[in-house]
Design a protein around this motif. Structure first.
Motif, PDB file in Angstrom:
ATOM      1  N   LYS A 179       0.825  -1.216   0.000  1.00 25.32           N
ATOM      2  CA  LYS A 179       0.000   0.000   0.000  1.00 25.32           C
ATOM      3  C   LYS A 179       0.853   1.257   0.000  1.00 25.32           C
ATOM      4  N   SER A 180       1.916   1.265   0.818  1.00 24.52           N
ATOM      5  CA  SER A 180       2.735   2.470   0.947  1.00 24.52           C
ATOM      6  C   SER A 180       3.605   2.714  -0.278  1.00 24.52           C
ATOM      7  N   TYR A 232      -0.198   0.591  15.875  1.00 23.72           N
ATOM      8  CA  TYR A 232       0.000   1.811  16.664  1.00 23.72           C
ATOM      9  C   TYR A 232       1.446   2.282  16.587  1.00 23.72           C
ATOM     10  N   THR A 260       3.691   1.562  14.370  1.00 21.65           N
ATOM     11  CA  THR A 260       4.026   1.948  12.995  1.00 21.65           C
ATOM     12  C   THR A 260       3.589   3.376  12.717  1.00 21.65           C
ATOM     13  N   GLU A 261       2.361   3.708  13.087  1.00 18.64           N
ATOM     14  CA  GLU A 261       1.861   5.064  12.876  1.00 18.64           C
ATOM     15  C   GLU A 261       2.634   6.065  13.725  1.00 18.64           C
ATOM     16  N   ALA A 268       6.170   6.382  12.015  1.00 16.04           N
ATOM     17  CA  ALA A 268       6.151   6.879  10.638  1.00 16.04           C
ATOM     18  C   ALA A 268       5.479   8.242  10.502  1.00 16.04           C
ATOM     19  N   GLY A 269       4.486   8.516  11.333  1.00 12.55           N
ATOM     20  CA  GLY A 269       3.790   9.789  11.236  1.00 12.55           C
ATOM     21  C   GLY A 269       3.161  10.030   9.879  1.00 12.55           C
ATOM     22  N   GLY A 270       2.712   8.936   9.218  1.00  9.96           N
ATOM     23  CA  GLY A 270       2.077   9.075   7.915  1.00  9.96           C
ATOM     24  C   GLY A 270       3.036   9.076   6.742  1.00  9.96           C
ATOM     25  N   ASN A 271       4.339   9.040   6.981  1.00 10.15           N
ATOM     26  CA  ASN A 271       5.337   9.024   5.907  1.00 10.15           C
ATOM     27  C   ASN A 271       5.392   7.630   5.280  1.00 10.15           C
ATOM     28  N   ASN A 272       5.029   7.538   4.004  1.00  8.96           N
ATOM     29  CA  ASN A 272       4.947   6.238   3.344  1.00  8.96           C
ATOM     30  C   ASN A 272       6.290   5.522   3.275  1.00  8.96           C
ATOM     31  N   ILE A 331       6.861   4.026   6.638  1.00  8.55           N
ATOM     32  CA  ILE A 331       5.919   2.911   6.800  1.00  8.55           C
ATOM     33  C   ILE A 331       6.441   1.673   6.073  1.00  8.55           C
TER      34      ILE A 331
END
Length: 476
Positions: A134-135, A286, A288-289, A292-296, A299
């Motif tokens: 997905k990322s 949790y 991972t988010e 990563a803070g939304g950085n693909n 991730i």
């Protein structure tokens, strides 16, 4: 050398189960340590061990996990010599204890939890593969991710112990680095240190004996411990000094297992303690988010970490030993590669990730089955047989280990009684069942010695088709 030559009467023999000659072994002391590192880095501990915060504080769980892993290593030490000396797997040597048919029964009991963990770890790995897809590619398909992960699991496992060692040696640095980053970000985000969370936990308001926690640890590795010769049969024995090899291996896998298991387990446990309502299944998403803070790109890296971690554990701890058991069910029809496919299909078909919060109870219950098996194997090999097997008869269903219609009723009765005793004392099951079954089998073996003399004696002239050098350091 071992020098085993299969004959027509060896109907339990196959190339997949064949004794490994000393000259053909490729795994050294460092290698067995690396294999144990892969076994110990259990991403499923986020699911299995986190429920223990109901009964213990974080500080107590640090000690429980550390001591529990050392106990696991000692349990493995009991069976490792069998592999070093005879070069055969658990699925073969259990014949001497339970008979050719009885050995298949015990083998299935041993393989069941391992297969369940193949599915558990595999689902987590497939989730990571899907996260990566997905990322990086914007493609979301869990079924495809499961197929990819299962295929890679099988490919790595069929390379054998040496292949697993090489993969884990390659993967270990990545797992250590990413694990350390996860731990650092978790603690920094919540503004706490280890001292701050040391006394947190015991969320149910009740506590349990530490023996229960030790039993959960041992239950998770009971299948590995009772058949650690699956791994050591491929281990080198320098200069014929088997005692030194056994001690060195114990040092290496003790050093590699306890810290790695405890570290990754504690990440999950501390996360559950710090985040109200958090469950073990939610820990990895949790973290991972959080990291990563939304950085693909990040991730994708974290997903790769999770995938590598489950692959190293799943191949060594679960898939590899199970394949020998499956091969032994029909040695002339099922080879190692076919067995890998069978285990993989069954593991994902039963969907063990849906078992939920009962996993720690499941491990404790399996400890009630793993303890008696280890006790009987230890008594049989060290007490009755004085470290001797008739290698030819291990591969002959009509040989001297055939007992009664292929079953040793004495050992299997003791095994069943030991399981029942363990279930009666669930919080202490591994230890109660291990000790009680060991004593019971000593007594029962001597009582039925006249009926089944081969159960309690293994004379030199019975050691057929087996040679070894005359080095006095080799325990005979």
């Amino acid at each position: 050398m071992i020098g085993f030559q299969p004959k027509s009467e060896h109907n339990l023999y196959s190339e997949s189960l064949a004794p490994v000659e000393f000259s053909e072994r490729k795994v050294g002391s460092f290698g067995i340590g690396m294999i144990w590192f892969g076994i110990a880095v259990q991403v499923t501990s986020f699911l299995v061990m986190t429920p223990l915060v109901q009964y213990y504080t974080v500080g107590e769980l640090v000690w429980i996990n550390l001591i529990g892993q050392l106990l696991v290593c000692l349990a493995c030490f009991v069976t490792q010599e069998i592999g070093l000396k005879y070069g055969v797997s658990f699925a073969t040597t259990i014949t001497a204890v339970a008979g050719p048919l009885g050995g298949k029964i015990v083998g299935i009991v041993r393989a069941l939890p391992a297969i369940i963990f193949v599915g558990l770890n595999g689902f987590i790995g497939a989730t990571a593969v899907n996260m990566f897809m997905k990322s990086v590619f914007g493609f979301d398909n869990m079924l495809i991710a499961i197929i990819i992960n299962a295929s890679l699991l099988i490919l790595v496992t069929i390379t054998g112990a040496k292949g697993i060692e090489r993969f884990t040696t390659f993967a270990a640095p990545l797992m250590i680095i990413i694990g350390a980053i996860m731990f650092y970000v978790l603690m920094k985000t919540h503004g706490v240190g280890l001292i701050d969370v040391w006394d947190l936990g015991r969320t149910s308001g009740t506590d349990k004996s530490w023996l229960y926690g030790f039993g959960v640890c041992l239950g998770g590795y009971a299948a590995v411990a009772m058949g650690f010769n699956d791994f050591t049969k491929d281990c080198k024995v320098k200069n014929g000094n088997m005692k030194k090899a056994a001690r060195t291996h114990l040092i290496f896998y003790s050093l590699m297992s306890a810290p790695s298991f405890m570290f990754f387990t504690m990440i999950g446990i501390i996360t559950v303690v710090l985040v109200p309502g958090m469950t073990g299944a939610e820990v990895l998403p949790y973290l991972t988010e959080l990291v990563a803070g939304g950085n693909n790109a990040i991730i994708a890296i974290l997903a790769l970490f999770v995938f590598v971690a489950q692959l190293s554990t799943n191949t060594a701890a679960n898939l590899f030993p199970s394949e020998y058991v499956i091969c032994a069910l029909a040695p002339k029809k099922i080879n190692f590669k076919t067995a890998a496919v069978i285990v993989g299909v069954v593991a994902f078909a039963i969907q063990p990730w849906n078992f939920g919060p009962i996993l720690d109870v499941f491990l404790a219950v399996f400890g009630a089955a793993g303890g008696p098996a280890l006790g009987i194997i230890a008594v049989d090999y060290y007490y009755f047989r004085k470290r001797k097997y008739s290698l030819g008869d291990l591969f002959n269903s009509k040989g001297k280990y055939s007992y009664w219609y292929g079953i040793n009723p004495v050992s299997l009765s003791c095994y069943l009684i030991g399981i029942i005793i363990g279930l009666m004392f669930l919080d202490y099951n591994y230890f109660v069942s291990l000790i009680s079954t060991s004593v019971l089998y000593m007594v029962a073996g001597n009582l039925f010695a006249k009926k089944f003399p081969v159960m309690v004696t293994e004379t030199a002239e019975n050691i057929t088709n087996f040679t070894i050098n005359d080095d006095p350091t080799i325990p005979m």
